[in-house]
Enzyme design. Structure first.
Site, PDB file in Angstrom:
ATOM      1  N   ASP A 116      44.217  44.641  48.513  1.00 52.00           N
ATOM      2  CA  ASP A 116      44.087  44.597  47.000  1.00 52.00           C
ATOM      3  C   ASP A 116      43.214  44.302  46.387  1.00 52.00           C
ATOM      4  O   ASP A 116      42.158  43.153  46.821  1.00 52.00           O
ATOM      5  CB  ASP A 116      45.370  43.982  46.667  1.00 52.00           C
ATOM      6  CG  ASP A 116      46.522  43.328  46.924  1.00 52.00           C
ATOM      7  OD1 ASP A 116      47.253  45.049  47.103  1.00 52.00           O
ATOM      8  OD2 ASP A 116      47.671  43.404  46.557  1.00 52.00           O
ATOM      9  N   ARG A 117      42.603  44.799  45.316  1.00 51.04           N
ATOM     10  CA  ARG A 117      41.537  44.376  44.520  1.00 51.04           C
ATOM     11  C   ARG A 117      41.514  42.612  44.298  1.00 51.04           C
ATOM     12  O   ARG A 117      40.057  42.153  44.374  1.00 51.04           O
ATOM     13  CB  ARG A 117      41.876  45.358  42.429  1.00 51.04           C
ATOM     14  CG  ARG A 117      40.242  45.041  41.911  1.00 51.04           C
ATOM     15  CD  ARG A 117      40.623  44.961  41.045  1.00 51.04           C
ATOM     16  NE  ARG A 117      39.460  45.726  40.192  1.00 51.04           N
ATOM     17  CZ  ARG A 117      38.869  45.146  38.802  1.00 51.04           C
ATOM     18  NH1 ARG A 117      40.679  46.473  38.316  1.00 51.04           N
ATOM     19  NH2 ARG A 117      38.171  45.484  38.021  1.00 51.04           N
TER      20      ARG A 117
END
Length: 320
Positions: free
Chosen positions: A144-145
């Site tokens: 995930d970012r």
């Protein structure tokens, strides 16, 4: 960077290039061309394989003849890449390991693994710019970012196939560190809860525990306890979107500063620790090297913010 490719190219697909989707292949051939433009020329039939129209998800086979049309890249796209040069150069400092088959990065929080959804820059685009002579660079898995830590990139198609097979057969061990709300119960060692992905009207992805979802399993182990929080090691057995974050929430212990599945009151309790990002870090990865077959274990150190947060929590836990 040139702003256009003036002539039609015919590319014969080698064994090393076979197996990948045509849209991903075109992104490596047409560097600097926006993804939206690549999809457009495929949809319009300007890209042909063996003289036939294909869909973006078509998987290339050895010996395929790919027609790539001349593509003009607007000057502003070049400027956009130039503006990211500092970010690209900074990636070099995050490389943990590299050989002819692999590149392993300690991905910083806040950086997406690839561009898209309004983002012009991602780790994989940055690495391709950093290694312009690399013929092949593809993500083996994703983070995930806002999650930091070990990110595996293949430098050969054969390496990608080998590592994907290890993921499919659950032969790759991933260990994350997460700071969660409250006192994690030591007897809660495994969370098995099916996960269903929902796309909101805004385009945002939200994952929920749902009986109609895909089977999902995460193993948890208490690493350290604090007054209002627990540091746990989370090891996902399956690899679903947002799996650790949703399983932690489902167990009643959301992760600190999780903007989708977290608890704002818990985040407020951590205000004095300097924490301003999701406390989820891919700390270690164990797998078989795709060339030598040897077991490789890579560890990624916590960033300054996460280390400082733990120092402050330990300080508060000590008797005055």
């Amino acid at each position: 960077m040139k702003t256009e490719n003036p002539t039609v190219q015919i590319v014969a697909i080698s064994a090393d290039q076979a197996g990948q989707r045509i849209d991903n292949f075109l992104r490596t051939q047409l560097k600097g061309v926006p993804k939206s433009m690549i999809y457009r020329i495929v949809r319009k039939g300007e890209v042909r394989v063996n003289k036939k129209r294909i869909k973006p998800e078509y998987k290339l086979e050895e010996g395929d003849q790919v027609r790539i049309p001349p593509v003009r890249v607007a000057e502003r796209e070049d400027n956009a890449v130039s503006a990211k040069l500092d970010k690209v150069a900074a990636l070099e400092a995050y490389i943990l390991y590299e050989d002819d088959y692999l590149l392993i990065l300690n991905k910083p929080s806040g950086t997406a693994v690839h561009g898209g959804s309004g983002l012009s820059f991602g780790v994989i685009e940055g690495l391709r710019a950093l290694r312009p002579d690399a013929r092949f660079l593809e993500l083996v898995h994703r983070l995930d970012r806002d999650t930091s830590g070990v990110l595996l990139v293949a430098k050969k198609r054969s390496a990608l196939r080998s590592l994907h097979e290890q993921l499919r057969l659950k032969g790759m061990q991933k260990d994350y560190l997460a700071l969660v709300r409250g006192q994690w119960q030591s007897h809660c060692k495994v969370v098995q809860a099916p996960l269903l992905k929902n796309i909101l009207q805004s385009g945002e992805r939200i994952v929920r525990v749902n009986s109609e979802g895909k089977p999902s399993e995460t193993r948890f182990k208490v690493e350290e306890r604090f007054e209002h929080a627990t540091l746990v090691k989370a090891s996902p057995v399956t690899g679903r979107t947002h799996q650790i974050r949703v399983h932690a929430q489902h167990a009643g212990h959301p992760i600190a500063f999780d903007d989708r599945y977290g608890d704002r009151e818990f985040d407020q309790q951590l205000r004095g620790t300097g924490l301003k990002r999701l406390f989820l870090h891919a700390a270690a990865l164990r797998f078989e090297h795709p060339n030598t077959g040897e077991t490789v274990r890579i560890e990624a150190p916590l960033d300054t913010q996460l280390r400082y947060c733990l120092q402050m929590l330990r300080k508060d836990a000590k008797p005055q």
